[in-house]
Design a protein around this motif. Structure first.
Motif, mmCIF file in Angstrom:
data_model
loop_
_atom_site.group_PDB
_atom_site.id
_atom_site.type_symbol
_atom_site.label_atom_id
_atom_site.label_comp_id
_atom_site.label_asym_id
_atom_site.label_seq_id
_atom_site.Cartn_x
_atom_site.Cartn_y
_atom_site.Cartn_z
ATOM 1 N N LEU A 133 0.818 -1.201 0.000
ATOM 2 C CA LEU A 133 0.000 0.000 0.000
ATOM 3 C C LEU A 133 0.855 1.255 0.000
ATOM 4 C CD1 LEU A 133 -2.772 1.275 0.104
ATOM 5 C CD2 LEU A 133 -2.760 0.992 2.593
ATOM 6 N N ALA A 134 1.949 1.227 0.765
ATOM 7 C CA ALA A 134 2.843 2.391 0.803
ATOM 8 C C ALA A 134 3.456 2.641 -0.570
ATOM 9 C CB ALA A 134 3.938 2.162 1.838
ATOM 10 N N ALA A 135 3.870 1.557 -1.256
ATOM 11 C CA ALA A 135 4.465 1.714 -2.579
ATOM 12 C C ALA A 135 3.464 2.286 -3.564
ATOM 13 C CB ALA A 135 4.982 0.360 -3.067
ATOM 14 N N THR A 136 2.202 1.826 -3.472
ATOM 15 C CA THR A 136 1.155 2.331 -4.357
ATOM 16 C C THR A 136 0.930 3.821 -4.131
ATOM 17 O OG1 THR A 136 0.077 0.178 -4.376
ATOM 18 C CG2 THR A 136 -1.250 2.079 -5.030
ATOM 19 N N ARG A 137 0.832 4.210 -2.860
ATOM 20 C CA ARG A 137 0.585 5.624 -2.557
ATOM 21 C C ARG A 137 1.794 6.477 -2.912
ATOM 22 N NH1 ARG A 137 -3.167 6.263 2.823
ATOM 23 N NH2 ARG A 137 -4.829 4.871 2.151
ATOM 24 N N GLN A 138 2.989 5.894 -2.727
ATOM 25 C CA GLN A 138 4.184 6.652 -3.070
ATOM 26 C C GLN A 138 4.250 6.891 -4.566
ATOM 27 O OE1 GLN A 138 8.027 4.841 -2.093
ATOM 28 N NE2 GLN A 138 8.646 6.814 -1.279
ATOM 29 N N ALA A 139 3.855 5.886 -5.361
ATOM 30 C CA ALA A 139 3.834 6.051 -6.810
ATOM 31 C C ALA A 139 2.848 7.135 -7.216
ATOM 32 C CB ALA A 139 3.473 4.725 -7.473
ATOM 33 N N ALA A 140 1.699 7.166 -6.539
ATOM 34 C CA ALA A 140 0.710 8.208 -6.827
ATOM 35 C C ALA A 140 1.260 9.585 -6.492
ATOM 36 C CB ALA A 140 -0.571 7.943 -6.045
ATOM 37 N N ALA A 141 1.989 9.661 -5.380
ATOM 38 C CA ALA A 141 2.572 10.952 -4.982
ATOM 39 C C ALA A 141 3.593 11.423 -6.007
ATOM 40 C CB ALA A 141 3.221 10.830 -3.606
ATOM 41 N N GLN A 142 4.346 10.469 -6.584
ATOM 42 C CA GLN A 142 5.339 10.824 -7.589
ATOM 43 C C GLN A 142 4.672 11.470 -8.796
ATOM 44 O OE1 GLN A 142 7.634 7.335 -8.520
ATOM 45 N NE2 GLN A 142 8.183 6.986 -6.398
ATOM 46 N N GLN A 143 3.481 11.002 -9.150
ATOM 47 C CA GLN A 143 2.774 11.553 -10.289
ATOM 48 C C GLN A 143 2.187 12.922 -9.963
ATOM 49 O OE1 GLN A 143 -0.116 8.582 -11.253
ATOM 50 N NE2 GLN A 143 1.382 7.114 -12.027
ATOM 51 N N GLN A 144 1.884 13.157 -8.691
ATOM 52 C CA GLN A 144 1.224 14.389 -8.305
ATOM 53 C C GLN A 144 2.200 15.551 -8.177
ATOM 54 O OE1 GLN A 144 -0.772 13.381 -4.686
ATOM 55 N NE2 GLN A 144 -2.143 11.909 -5.657
ATOM 56 N N GLN A 145 3.441 15.295 -7.811
ATOM 57 C CA GLN A 145 4.385 16.381 -7.565
ATOM 58 C C GLN A 145 5.534 16.311 -8.562
ATOM 59 O OE1 GLN A 145 5.316 17.601 -3.589
ATOM 60 N NE2 GLN A 145 7.487 17.646 -4.018
ATOM 61 N N PRO A 146 5.669 17.319 -9.427
ATOM 62 C CA PRO A 146 6.772 17.316 -10.387
ATOM 63 C C PRO A 146 8.116 17.236 -9.669
ATOM 64 C CG PRO A 146 5.179 19.033 -10.906
ATOM 65 C CD PRO A 146 4.806 18.483 -9.561
ATOM 66 N N GLY A 147 9.007 16.411 -10.174
ATOM 67 C CA GLY A 147 10.334 16.298 -9.607
ATOM 68 C C GLY A 147 10.470 15.243 -8.534
ATOM 69 N N TRP A 148 9.347 14.711 -8.025
ATOM 70 C CA TRP A 148 9.457 13.731 -6.951
ATOM 71 C C TRP A 148 10.114 12.443 -7.429
ATOM 72 C CZ3 TRP A 148 10.004 13.821 -2.090
ATOM 73 C CH2 TRP A 148 9.848 12.674 -1.318
ATOM 74 N N ALA A 149 9.865 12.058 -8.673
ATOM 75 C CA ALA A 149 10.499 10.854 -9.215
ATOM 76 C C ALA A 149 12.021 10.994 -9.183
ATOM 77 C CB ALA A 149 10.012 10.585 -10.633
ATOM 78 N N GLU A 150 12.511 12.211 -9.452
ATOM 79 C CA GLU A 150 13.965 12.436 -9.398
ATOM 80 C C GLU A 150 14.490 12.326 -7.968
ATOM 81 O OE1 GLU A 150 11.834 14.181 -11.085
ATOM 82 O OE2 GLU A 150 12.530 14.154 -13.170
ATOM 83 N N VAL A 151 13.674 12.775 -6.990
ATOM 84 C CA VAL A 151 14.068 12.644 -5.583
ATOM 85 C C VAL A 151 14.193 11.169 -5.222
ATOM 86 C CG1 VAL A 151 13.359 13.043 -3.195
ATOM 87 C CG2 VAL A 151 13.063 14.846 -4.900
ATOM 88 N N VAL A 152 13.217 10.361 -5.620
ATOM 89 C CA VAL A 152 13.243 8.930 -5.316
ATOM 90 C C VAL A 152 14.426 8.262 -5.994
ATOM 91 C CG1 VAL A 152 11.984 6.755 -5.552
ATOM 92 C CG2 VAL A 152 10.748 8.846 -4.941
ATOM 93 N N ALA A 153 14.680 8.630 -7.244
ATOM 94 C CA ALA A 153 15.835 8.057 -7.951
ATOM 95 C C ALA A 153 17.136 8.448 -7.262
ATOM 96 C CB ALA A 153 15.828 8.524 -9.407
ATOM 97 N N GLY A 154 17.219 9.708 -6.815
ATOM 98 C CA GLY A 154 18.410 10.148 -6.095
ATOM 99 C C GLY A 154 18.594 9.409 -4.787
ATOM 100 N N ALA A 155 17.483 9.132 -4.100
ATOM 101 C CA ALA A 155 17.557 8.386 -2.842
ATOM 102 C C ALA A 155 18.096 6.980 -3.067
ATOM 103 C CB ALA A 155 16.167 8.322 -2.201
#
Length: 343
Positions: free
Chosen positions: A13-35
Motif C-alpha cells: 500500500l505504501a508503494a502504491t501511494r508513493q507512486a501516486a505521490a510521484q505523479q502528483q508532484q513534479p520532480g518527486w520521481a527524481e528525488v526517489v531516484a536520487g535516494a
C-alpha cells in the motif's frame, strides 16, 4: 492476518501511494531516484525503542535499496547531539524527529532543515508545518501509571499531587526533568495549577529516576516501583502486549507535546532524507508510526489508537510548548538539578 503478511500488505500500500505521490508532484520521481543512488539514510529519533527497527523494516520494504541506520536518545540529548554535530560541521543525521525546544527553533533559523513540501502534506492539517521545514507527525501526552499487580485501581493515584503523597515514598518513578522537554512542560503545568515546590516534594518522596519513558514503564512492570509519571510514548504498545498497567490522564489536565520531523539541511543523503520523511507521512507510514510508536498521529485519516484515548477525548489538554518559555525552562532545569544534586 500474520505479522509478516500484514507488513507485506502495508509495504504494498505504501508503494502504491508513493507512486501516486510521484505523479502528483513534479520532480518527486527524481528525488526517489536520487535516494536510491544514495542508498542510505540515518535516522535520529526519540521513538519507542522496540518499535524503531520494525518501523524501518517497513520503510525498507516499501523503498528497496535504501539502507537504514538510527540513533535513539531522549528529546533533550538528541537535540544537543544534532546541534553539536551541526556546529562542528560533522553532519551525520539525514532525518531528525523529536520534541522541540528553543534550540530546535533557533536551529531552523540557522539551516538545520531543508525547506520543501512533502507530497503527502495535503493529508495533514495546516498547523503541522513549522518554519516551512518541520512537520508535526505525532503527539505525546502526560499520564500517571501503576502496576495493577501491586496497586489496586481504586487505590491508585488519580491526580498529579498524588505522586507526592508520602504513602508512595520510594515507590514512585519519573523521567528526570533535565532530560526531557515533555517532562519540563508538565512541571510548568504543575506550577500553573498550584503545585508548588514539586522538586522538593518529589525528593522528599524519594522519587526514582529512570531514563526515558521506556525506562520508566519497564520499572513499573518489573515492580521496581509501583506508580509513575509517564510520557505516554510506550503505553499503547505495552498494553497491547498485555502489560499489567493501569493509567489515568488526570482530570486537572495534561500537557501535549508534538513530535516534529525534519530532513536535515546538511544531510549526507538529502534525497533519502526526503523519501523517509514523506513515507512517514503516508497512510501506511502514519499507521506504522502510531502502532509501533504508540502515539496518536496527525494525519487526518489515521485510525485511532487501540488501547488509549484520543487527545480530543481527554478531560483537559494544554499545549506544553505554549507554557514553557526558554527562561522558565532554564530556571526549572537549574532548580531540579540543584535539589537533586545533579551537575
Amino acid at each position: 492476518m500474520t505479522r509478516r503478511s500484514a507488513i507485506a500488505a502495508l509495504a504494498t500500500l505504501a508503494a502504491t501511494r508513493q507512486a501516486a505521490a510521484q505523479q502528483q508532484q513534479p520532480g518527486w520521481a527524481e528525488v526517489v531516484a536520487g535516494a536510491k543512488r544514495e542508498g542510505r539514510v540515518v535516522f535520529y529519533c526519540n521513538l519507542q525503542p522496540n518499535g524503531i527497527e520494525p518501523l524501518l523494516q517497513l520503510f525498507r520494504t516499501a523503498n528497496p535499496g535504501i539502507r537504514t541506520e538510527y540513533i535513539r536518545l531522549g528529546s533533550g540529548p538528541l537535540i544537543e547531539r544534532f546541534q553539536t554535530e551541526f556546529n562542528a560541521g560533522r553532519n551525520i543525521a539525514d532525518v531528525l524527529i523529536t520534541f522541540p525546544d528553543e534550540r530546535f527553533d533557533e536551529g531552523l533559523e540557522r539551516g538545520w532543515a531543508q525547506h520543501w513540501t512533502p507530497p503527502e502534506l495535503p493529508h495533514f492539517p495546516p498547523g503541522i508545518v513549522r518554519a516551512g521545514a518541520a512537520f508535526a507527525l505525532h503527539q505525546s501526552r502526560e499520564c500517571i501509571i501503576w502496576n495493577r499487580g501491586l496497586v489496586r485501581d481504586a487505590d491508585a493515584p488519580k491526580e498529579w499531587a498524588d505522586l507526592m503523597d508520602p504513602r508512595w515514598r520510594g515507590k514512585v518513578a519519573m523521567n528526570p526533568p533535565w532530560r526531557s522537554v515533555a517532562v519540563q512542560q508538565l512541571v510548568a503545568y504543575w506550577e500553573d495549577i498550584g503545585i508548588r515546590d514539586a522538586a522538593e516534594r518529589m525528593r522528599a518522596n524519594e522519587v526514582r529516576f529512570f531514563e526515558g519513558s521506556g525506562g520508566v514503564i519497564q520499572a513499573v512492570v518489573r515492580g521496581d516501583v509501583r506508580i509513575a509519571h509517564l510520557t505516554d510514548l510506550p503505553l499503547n504498545p505495552m498494553l497491547e502486549d498485555g502489560a499489567p498497567i493501569g493509567y489515568v490522564y488526570p482530570a486537572s489536565g495534561t500537557t501535549t507535546s508534538s513530535g516534529f520531523i525534519i530532513a536535515a539541511g546538511r544531510a549526507p543523503n538529502p534525497n533519502a532524507a526526503r523519501v523517509l520523511v514523506n513515507w512517514l507521512m503516508t497512510g501506511p507510514g502514519q499507521e506504522a508510526l502510531q502502532r509501533l510508536g504508540g502515539l496518536p498521529v496527525t494525519r487526518t485519516d489515521a485510525p485511532p489508537l487501540s488501547k488509549i484515548p484520543a487527545t480530543a477525548s481527554l478531560p483537559k489538554v494544554v499545549n506544553g510548548e505554549s507554557i514553557l518559555t526558554p527562561e522558565r525552562q532554564a530556571r526549572m532545569i537549574s532548580h531540579w538539578r540543584t535539589v537533586f544534586g545533579v551537575r
